[in-house]
Design a protein around this motif. Structure first.
Motif, PDB file in Angstrom:
ATOM      1  N   ARG A   1       7.943  16.089  24.536  1.00  0.00           N
ATOM      2  CA  ARG A   1       7.633  16.221  25.964  1.00  0.00           C
ATOM      3  C   ARG A   1       8.901  16.113  26.826  1.00  0.00           C
ATOM      4  NH1 ARG A   1       2.120  12.842  24.714  1.00  0.00           N
ATOM      5  NH2 ARG A   1       0.944  14.678  24.033  1.00  0.00           N
ATOM      6  N   LYS A  34      10.518  19.455  26.608  1.00  0.00           N
ATOM      7  CA  LYS A  34       9.810  20.425  27.452  1.00  0.00           C
ATOM      8  C   LYS A  34      10.250  20.306  28.911  1.00  0.00           C
ATOM      9  CE  LYS A  34       5.456  21.352  25.078  1.00  0.00           C
ATOM     10  NZ  LYS A  34       3.982  21.198  25.168  1.00  0.00           N
ATOM     11  N   ASN A  56      13.640  21.710  29.502  1.00  0.00           N
ATOM     12  CA  ASN A  56      13.719  23.174  29.404  1.00  0.00           C
ATOM     13  C   ASN A  56      12.939  23.889  30.499  1.00  0.00           C
ATOM     14  OD1 ASN A  56      15.297  23.008  27.102  1.00  0.00           O
ATOM     15  ND2 ASN A  56      13.497  22.963  25.730  1.00  0.00           N
ATOM     16  N   SER A  57      12.157  23.111  31.273  1.00  0.00           N
ATOM     17  CA  SER A  57      11.328  23.738  32.330  1.00  0.00           C
ATOM     18  C   SER A  57      12.104  23.856  33.637  1.00  0.00           C
ATOM     19  CB  SER A  57      10.070  22.926  32.531  1.00  0.00           C
ATOM     20  OG  SER A  57      10.389  21.613  32.967  1.00  0.00           O
TER      21      SER A  57
END
Length: 274
Positions: free
Chosen positions: A267, A270, A273-274
């Motif tokens: 998480r 994530k 990378n968002s």
């Protein structure tokens, strides 16, 4: 006492044995059904079940329709049972309570027929068809004679037989785990728990299901890992709810920490990378 005395005693015993064998052989060759039947009962009362069964085998069918037929059929079955001839005693007891369902011997015959099947039940590694047949026989006995003095023993044996079936199914599921087929292990152990929730092997199965699901998630492709770790967490929660004081608790908590750590890393990645 001298040797001559002991020699005489031994010789006398041998003569009695020879005479007994000779008389028995004459009975077997005799055409006197009544005499054979009476002798069979006497042998049975003396616990000489082999000789009793030999004679009952010869006369039981010939006594059909007579007052002696019922007793002959029952004692024929029991003579074979007492010798461990369980395939024969199974067939003879079943025939007995089918022909004489209201006999005073019917309850014992039905119980001993189930016992004959129990004695044929193999070890858990083998095919369990005979075990299932024995279970059905004991359950039928309990339905017909729920207040029987033999009900306690029937229930004890049923528990033993069901545990044997549980062990076979558990070992089959556990084999996937030992072979490191994690997905198959998780599925098989989950199926085991659904079908055998009260099994003595359920606690271990619940822990292994959780651990197998974790290992399956760990080796999965990244796109599938999160949902598979989440399912592992569900299995952990189910495990600790059911077995809060389990002997596997420490091992399960270590695996739980690994799952939490893996999910946290995923998480975090994530978010970055968002």
């Amino acid at each position: 006492m001298n040797r001559g005395f002991f020699h005489s005693i031994a010789l006398f015993c041998l003569l009695l044995l020879a005479t007994g064998c000779s008389n028995f052989q004459q009975l077997l060759k005799s055409n006197d059904v009544s005499k054979k039947y009476k002798a069979a009962l006497e042998y049975y009362e003396q616990d000489e079940f082999y000789r009793a069964s030999q004679l009952f085998d010869q006369v039981t069918d010939l006594l059909a329709g007579t007052e002696e037929a019922e007793k002959a059929l029952f004692y024929r079955a029991k003579s074979h049972f007492m010798q461990g001839n369980y395939i024969l005693s199974d067939a003879y007891f079943r025939n007995f309570y089918t022909v004489y369902p209201r006999s005073p011997f019917a309850e014992e015959a039905m119980f001993l027929q189930a016992q004959s099947l129990y004695e044929q039940s193999p070890s858990y590694e083998e095919d369990q068809t005979p075990t299932i047949t024995a279970i059905e026989a004991y359950e039928e006995f309990l339905i017909r004679y729920p207040t029987s003095e033999r009900a306690t023993e029937a229930n004890r044996v049923l528990e033993e037989l069901y545990t044997k079936l549980d062990r076979k199914d558990f070992n089959q599921a556990q084999l996937y785990y030992k072979l490191r087929y994690w997905r198959s292990a998780a599925v098989a152990l989950n199926n085991f728990l659904q079908e055998h929730a009260s099994s003595p092997y359920a606690e271990e199965a619940a822990y292994l299901r959780f651990d197998a699901q974790y290992r399956f998630a760990l080796e999965s492709v990244p796109s599938k890992q999160e949902e598979r770790y989440d399912l592992a967490l569900d299995y952990f929660q189910s495990f600790v709810d059911m077995y809060p004081e389990s002997r596997y608790k420490r091992d399960a908590e270590r695996v739980f920490d690994s799952v939490q750590s893996a999910l946290a890393d995923m998480r975090k990645s994530k978010q970055q990378n968002s």
